[in-house]
Design an enzyme around this catalytic site. Structure first.
Site, PDB file in Angstrom:
ATOM      1  N   ASP A 128       6.991  -2.912   3.771  1.00 21.18           N
ATOM      2  CA  ASP A 128       7.114  -3.447   2.302  1.00 21.18           C
ATOM      3  C   ASP A 128       7.036  -4.877   2.407  1.00 21.18           C
ATOM      4  OD1 ASP A 128       7.869  -1.197   1.268  1.00 21.18           O
ATOM      5  OD2 ASP A 128       9.931  -1.144   2.089  1.00 21.18           O
ATOM      6  N   ARG A 163     -11.502   7.377 -17.870  1.00 18.27           N
ATOM      7  CA  ARG A 163     -10.044   7.719 -17.808  1.00 18.27           C
ATOM      8  C   ARG A 163      -9.406   6.526 -17.062  1.00 18.27           C
ATOM      9  NH1 ARG A 163     -10.424  12.890 -13.968  1.00 18.27           N
ATOM     10  NH2 ARG A 163     -10.496  14.711 -15.702  1.00 18.27           N
ATOM     11  N   MET A 170       4.219   2.084  -2.756  1.00 19.57           N
ATOM     12  CA  MET A 170       5.567   1.802  -2.207  1.00 19.57           C
ATOM     13  C   MET A 170       5.982   0.348  -2.430  1.00 19.57           C
ATOM     14  SD  MET A 170       6.013   4.264   1.064  1.00 19.57           S
ATOM     15  CE  MET A 170       6.542   5.974   0.720  1.00 19.57           C
ATOM     16  N   GLY A 171       7.194  -0.021  -1.802  1.00 19.26           N
ATOM     17  CA  GLY A 171       7.605  -1.491  -2.180  1.00 19.26           C
ATOM     18  C   GLY A 171       8.976  -1.718  -2.301  1.00 19.26           C
ATOM     19  N   ARG A 172       9.745  -0.534  -2.477  1.00 22.59           N
ATOM     20  CA  ARG A 172      10.994  -0.737  -2.278  1.00 22.59           C
ATOM     21  C   ARG A 172      11.374  -1.699  -3.748  1.00 22.59           C
ATOM     22  NH1 ARG A 172      14.119  -0.371   3.042  1.00 22.59           N
ATOM     23  NH2 ARG A 172      13.036  -2.380   3.283  1.00 22.59           N
ATOM     24  N   HIS A 262       3.838   8.469   1.066  1.00 16.69           N
ATOM     25  CA  HIS A 262       4.028   8.259   2.917  1.00 16.69           C
ATOM     26  C   HIS A 262       2.556   8.274   3.541  1.00 16.69           C
ATOM     27  CE1 HIS A 262       7.737  10.144   1.676  1.00 16.69           C
ATOM     28  NE2 HIS A 262       8.471   9.585   2.735  1.00 16.69           N
ATOM     29  N   ARG A 265       2.341   4.887   5.250  1.00 20.11           N
ATOM     30  CA  ARG A 265       3.287   4.845   6.438  1.00 20.11           C
ATOM     31  C   ARG A 265       2.508   5.329   7.399  1.00 20.11           C
ATOM     32  NH1 ARG A 265       8.944   6.138   4.455  1.00 20.11           N
ATOM     33  NH2 ARG A 265       8.907   7.284   6.345  1.00 20.11           N
TER      34      ARG A 265
END
Length: 332
Positions: A128, A163, A170-172, A262, A265
């Site tokens: 993050d 489309r 992610m990043g919180r 995930h 990560r």
């Protein structure tokens, strides 16, 4: 010296590179011995550990994850936590701990060092990149690379099927992955937690992009939210799925969401993360031998410096408006 090492919190690429550098320098330059605690603070609380030497870290530089395991155990969550940490260090005759972790793991280290006199040196890691006091954290660059490669690949699918493609990263509570990958991958919109977004404006970007005969890609951080209205995500769907449905409903353009989760990560660390993790590990050993307890190694420009752990975790490092404005030039 006798030194303990732990990795706490979420896994990320580059943890093994830190451990390797700590052990190699400590053993070769100082004759140190190392004890690796399994599963973060849990291993310290329960005295679950393994000896770490050069053979144990050989070949680990490119490996993802952590050979020590990790957990979200908080030693401060139990009244006897600090006492148990101290007892384990004393029983093993350890002079100090190298604590490799994110905000929560390092917050515990800061409190143990400042309020309980337990000798800790911190190393910042998290995809993050939200730890204050350092320009970059271990794991961030790899996560950005994964997200950017995904955006690159999705451009062709978006164009082939006309489309809208929404990419959730992610990043919180911070949008660092989103703005870095969005800018690097040529996204047509980036939404971050620091800036509640206007859904009508996002749909305007989509319409503008289709008006120029191109299919848009919107990157959204997992905790980004629209301004002024609640979001009912429902089930296991996150903001990316919700946003894709809303865009399709409001614009009539078919939309799909890709949630990286995930995968950001996992896997082998990037060259930059290997470089950063290795340097952090080398400087962490220097900090231990200087008795710089309650300090964290940090990257300032090209230099690895020391900052006070308590200061580094006091506030979350968020995306400032100027950095976000750089991305806005390419929206729509």
């Amino acid at each position: 010296m006798r030194i303990g090492v732990l990795t706490g919190g979420s896994d990320c690429p580059g943890l093994n590179a830190v451990i390797r550098a700590v052990v190699r320098k400590g053993v070769q330059d100082h004759g140190d011995t190392f004890t690796g605690f399994r599963d973060g603070w849990r291993g310290v609380l329960t005295d679950d550990a393994m000896e770490l030497g050069i053979p144990e870290v050989r070949g680990t530089l490119p490996r993802g994850g952590t050979v020590l395991g990790s957990s979200r155990t908080d030693p401060l969550a139990r009244p006897d936590g600090p006492a148990r940490v101290r007892a384990t260090l004393e029983a093993r005759r350890l002079d100090g701990l190298v604590v490799i972790g994110g905000i929560h793991t390092l917050t515990a280290a800061a409190t143990l060092a400042d309020e309980h006199g337990i000798p800790c040196v911190g190393v910042p890691k998290t995809i993050d990149n939200d730890i204050s006091g350092t320009d970059y954290t271990v794991g961030f660059d790899t996560a950005v690379g994964v997200a950017t490669e995904t955006i690159d690949r999705l451009h062709t699918t978006a164009e082939s099927h006309k489309r809208v493609l929404v990419v959730e990263v992610m990043g919180r509570t911070s949008g660092w992955i989103a703005i870095h990958a969005g800018l690097a991958g040529g996204a047509n919109g980036v939404l971050i937690p620091e800036r509640p977004f206007d859904l009508d404006r996002v749909c305007g970007w989509v319409a503008s992009r289709f008006g120029a005969s191109y299919a848009p890609i919107v990157v959204v951080a997992d905790n980004a939210r629209p301004a002024g209205e609640p979001v009912r995500l429902g089930g296991l769907s996150g903001i990316g799925e919700w946003l894709g449905r809303e865009i399709e409903h409001r614009t009539g353009h078919e939309s799909r969401a890709t949630v990286l989760g995930h995968i950001q990560r996992g896997g082998t660390p990037s060259p930059f993360d290997r470089w950063l993790a290795t340097r952090f590990g080398l400087h962490a050993v220097d900090a231990v031998h200087d008795g710089a307890w309650g300090q964290m190694v940090a990257l300032h420009g090209q230099d690895v410096v020391r900052v006070r752990l308590a200061d580094a975790v006091a506030t979350v490092k968020t995306v400032d408006p100027a950095r976000y404005a750089e991305n806005e030039v390419f929206f729509g």
